[in-house]
Design an enzyme around this catalytic site. Structure first.
Site, PDB file in Angstrom:
ATOM      1  N   GLU A  72       0.813  -1.221   0.000  1.00 54.84           N
ATOM      2  CA  GLU A  72       0.000   0.000   0.000  1.00 54.84           C
ATOM      3  C   GLU A  72       0.847   1.271   0.000  1.00 54.84           C
ATOM      4  OE1 GLU A  72      -0.603  -2.638   1.917  1.00 54.84           O
ATOM      5  OE2 GLU A  72      -2.717  -3.193   1.766  1.00 54.84           O
ATOM      6  N   PHE A  75     -11.679  -7.509  13.519  1.00 52.03           N
ATOM      7  CA  PHE A  75     -10.576  -7.959  12.670  1.00 52.03           C
ATOM      8  C   PHE A  75     -10.260  -6.879  11.634  1.00 52.03           C
ATOM      9  CE2 PHE A  75      -9.159 -10.132   8.719  1.00 52.03           C
ATOM     10  CZ  PHE A  75      -7.903 -10.505   9.184  1.00 52.03           C
ATOM     11  N   GLN A  76      -8.988  -6.559  11.486  1.00 50.96           N
ATOM     12  CA  GLN A  76      -8.499  -5.532  10.566  1.00 50.96           C
ATOM     13  C   GLN A  76      -9.161  -4.176  10.800  1.00 50.96           C
ATOM     14  OE1 GLN A  76      -8.401  -7.101   6.478  1.00 50.96           O
ATOM     15  NE2 GLN A  76      -6.316  -7.825   6.893  1.00 50.96           N
ATOM     16  N   LYS A 123     -17.708  -1.067   5.456  1.00 47.44           N
ATOM     17  CA  LYS A 123     -18.112  -2.051   4.460  1.00 47.44           C
ATOM     18  C   LYS A 123     -19.630  -2.040   4.227  1.00 47.44           C
ATOM     19  CE  LYS A 123     -17.346  -6.806   3.051  1.00 47.44           C
ATOM     20  NZ  LYS A 123     -16.665  -8.079   3.358  1.00 47.44           N
ATOM     21  N   MET A 153      24.208   9.858   2.472  1.00 49.73           N
ATOM     22  CA  MET A 153      24.050  11.124   3.186  1.00 49.73           C
ATOM     23  C   MET A 153      24.294  10.931   4.678  1.00 49.73           C
ATOM     24  SD  MET A 153      23.719  14.245   2.555  1.00 49.73           S
ATOM     25  CE  MET A 153      22.805  14.824   1.137  1.00 49.73           C
TER      26      MET A 153
END
Lengths: 161, 575
Positions: free
Chosen positions: B55, B117-118, B167, B482
């Site tokens: 993602e 969940f999630q 959802k 760097m």
């Protein structure tokens, strides 16, 4: 310098946390914060007391204004204004002290709103200094509980926000 | 008989709204909370979905797409880890004011707050790094919320907007209508600059003896390159760009004095230090640009044009602030200058340019030319020559980013794509992928280092799947360059965990992903290898350049120092 910011914001879930989150993310200081819906239930009025130099207050005002949920911001401490705070305080009131507490409440124009054999619960409004003065005038050992609302403010005169 | 419109499910409304918004591409990754939406995606062809491999890659790809086109980048991810993986990408876009609209699935409304969940508090987690976010609570609000999200993301000072969609909302139905326009009482960006301020600015500009124009990413975001060029050339004043502003003014033009700031040119920084009127346009006085604020432009009056009032006088007090859209303000400013009875001071300007030309003679970007080792600067110079300065160049973060900014001369806006504000390693490859999707016929190059590249390496698969043949120029010095440079300068060369050990064989790695890998060790092979790679138009080429391990980026202003306290390369330090 102490400043009182008055905000109108969309009365939506999360709007308050956007304001509070901005202050913590940018390390600005909040002395007190009160919020409730206005006569228009889609708008909330928030009063926030903060402190900082003129530059910091200018930045705070701009950053708060930038929040998408904020409709308007005014620093009411820039002009003539009235500020009030509500305090509820529960005090031990026994024996000889019971009369003394009652007298103090009268001097400070508070009201006793709940009574038991051992305690008085008092309601008092005023600016922060007055409430501080009342607390200072009491024997700290008799203070059982203090609830302060934080400052609400409004400008003097004809103009409305 | 009443005529009722057909009801659509939320998932269908979502796709229809994107199509009506003109969205052609979205970058995403499916999961439980967005399955209804993915089912609708399957059934249509209006919106093309690019399946990324992580993602974070989706956000950076959408970001590269947005930076290279000016259109908002669109992302679709699931709840929980789907949105938390986006945070770095969203914060990257936020710091550089890039318009993104990120749609995240959420657990069904009745489960919110249940540790389902999630489940993650997407609104809470993203709040500090978005311009705004929305939780959709009713399917009847869905279309209007999407419209608002695009409006907020793309107007005023742009930025990322998150829309969290539970959802059950995508399963509920209602009639669909996409709003034509948005009215928000709490959000009204200023476009026109204040006429009085513009007049004051015009007179101050014309009174300058030692002017300097300093412009940032805002000119690119505001599509004001043409106006900036007209403004600068009618005055004949020197101009410098920030890292984010490169390409807003043609780098090959004689009035351009290079990038300013920590690794800016000597002439740009000295010009800043000695100017008497500074004209800041769409820039935000970032600490990497200003150095020590106490020593910043000590002799200068400052004009600042910006669409975001909170950028003005945030770090540096400004004499003439102008809030407004850069394009609109520049047009008004050009008109005000033309209308003024005053003209630029030709005599003073001639002396000023003479001084600037003296500074230029120091040739601060000169580096040792050698055949013994590949100098990273040389690779960028050759890349610039061979692409005729016309490629889209993305970068990651570190030394290679600075060399790309210093040695690739961008003449056009939106060609230089890098994470300037947040400084996100891992940005380059997915961003190049997004730019390539938007510009299939153009050459797109990702200039990176071996440490940055592996941070979002998985997107090599996405490049293969969607046929996005970018050229990856990996300046491989076996160090986080760097970090190593700072440790050399400020920590007595104690290279604590800045070396890259156990590196992969990048040629085999490229091949494992179905691409072409090239290994270049000799300086004499650099040009021919680049030619070969750039000629391959249909495959991703990963070029692994084994570069001088201890080369440093110069010039440099150490943090906390002033513009007049620059270091050049050690062998040519100024007296």
């Amino acid at each position: 310098m102490r400043h009182i910011l008055s905000l109108l914001l969309e009365n939506e879930a999360g709007a308050l946390s956007r304001v509070a989150g901005l202050f913590s993310a940018r390390a600005y200081n909040i002395e007190s914060l009160t919020v409730a819906p206005t006569e228009d239930p889609t708008v909330s009025r928030l009063t926030l007391v903060t402190s900082g130099s003129d530059e910091i207050i200018e930045q705070i005002t701009k950053q708060v204004n930038k929040l998408v949920d904020v409709i308007k911001v005014v620093d009411i401490s820039e002009s003539a204004h009235i500020e009030r705070e509500l305090m509820l305080i529960k005090l031990e009131a026994r024996g000889a002290g019971r009369e003394e507490v009652k007298r103090m409440v009268e001097i400070f124009r508070g009201r006793i709103i709940d009574v038991t054999e051992k305690t008085y619960t008092i309601e008092m409004t005023g600016d922060g200094e007055k409430l501080d003065a009342f607390i200072g005038a009491l024997d700290s050992r008799i203070i059982l509980e203090v609830v302060r609302s934080g400052v609400s403010g409004i400008t003097r005169g004809d103009k409305a926000m | 008989m009443s005529k009722t419109k057909k009801k659509l499910r939320g998932a269908e409304i979502f796709i229809r709204a994107l199509a009506d918004e003109g969205v052609e591409h979205i970058f995403g990754y499916p999961g439980g909370a967005v399955l209804h939406i993915y089912d609708e995606l399957y059934k249509q062809t209006d919106v093309e979905h690019i399946l990324v491999r992580h993602e974070q890659g989706a956000c950076h790809a959408a970001d590269g797409y947005a930076r290279s086109t000016g259109k908002p980048g669109v992302v679709l991810v699931t709840s929980g880890p789907g949105i938390t993986n986006c945070i770095t990408g969203i914060a990257t876009a936020y710091m550089d004011s890039i318009p993104l609209v990120v749609f995240s699935g959420q657990v069904p409304t009745h489960l919110i707050g249940n540790d389902a969940f999630q489940e993650a508090d997407a609104i809470g987690i993203t709040r500090p790094c978005v311009k705004h976010n929305f939780l959709v609570k009713d399917v009847r609000d869905l279309a209007a919320t999407i419209k608002r999200a695009f409006f907020v993301a793309t107007s005023g000072r742009p930025g990322p907007v998150v829309v969290d969609i539970p959802k059950d909302i995508t399963a509920d139905s209602c009639e669909y209508a996409y709003p034509d326009k948005v009215e928000m009482r709490s959000y009204k960006p200023v476009v026109k600059g204040h006429p009085g301020q513009i007049k004051r600015a015009a007179e101050l500009i014309l009174s300058a003896h030692r002017p300097m124009i300093y412009t940032g990413g805002g000119v690119i975001l505001g599509e004001a390159s043409k106006e900036l060029t007209e403004f600068t050339q009618m005055l004949g004043y020197p101009i410098t760009n920030t890292l984010m502003g490169l390409g807003a003014y043609p780098a090959t033009d004689k009035q351009f004095v290079g990038m300013l700031g920590m690794h800016g040119t000597y002439e740009a920084n000295m010009g800043m230090h000695h100017c008497d009127v500074l004209i800041a346009i769409g820039a935000r006085f970032d600490d990497r640009v200003t150095g020590d604020l106490e020593k910043f432009c000590p002799e200068s009056k400052i004009i600042h044009i910006d669409v975001d009032p909170s950028s003005i006088s945030k770090n540096v007090p400004v004499d003439v602030p102008i809030v407004g859209d850069v394009k609109s303000v520049l047009n008004d400013l050009v008109a005000a200058i033309k209308a003024s009875k005053n003209k630029p001071n030709a005599g003073a300007l001639k002396t000023w340019w003479k001084q600037i030309d003296e500074w230029k003679k120091i040739d601060c970007l000169r580096y040792e030319k050698t055949d013994k080792v590949i100098k990273p600067q040389f690779v960028i110079e050759k890349l610039y020559e061979l692409t005729r300065g016309d490629a889209f160049v993305s970068s990651d973060v570190g030394q290679h980013q600075m060399w790309a900014a210093q040695y690739y001369k961008f003449d056009k806006p939106r060609r230089w794509i890098n994470s300037g504000g947040l400084g996100t390693m891992g940005f380059g490859l997915p961003a190049a992928m997004g730019a390539k999707l938007a510009h299939r016929d153009a050459t797109v190059v990702c200039v990176t280092g071996e440490a940055s590249l592996v941070m979002c390496l998985q997107e090599l698969s996405t490049c293969l799947q969607y046929d996005l043949p970018v050229v990856i120029v990996n300046l491989n010095n076996r160090y986080m360059g760097m970090v190593r440079q700072w440790q050399e300068f400020f920590y007595d060369s104690r290279y604590s965990h800045s070396y890259m050990d156990a590196l992969p064989d990048f040629v085999k790695l490229a091949e494992a992903y179905g691409h072409i890998g090239m290994h270049i060790e000799k300086a004499t092979d650099v040009e021919s290898a680049l030619k070969e790679a750039l000629a391959i138009k249909d495959r991703v080429v990963l070029m692994d350049f084994i570069t001088d391990q201890t080369e440093n980026v110069y010039p440099m202003i150490a943090s906390g120092k002033g513009h007049n306290e620059m270091h050049l390369a050690p062998q040519r330090e100024l007296a």
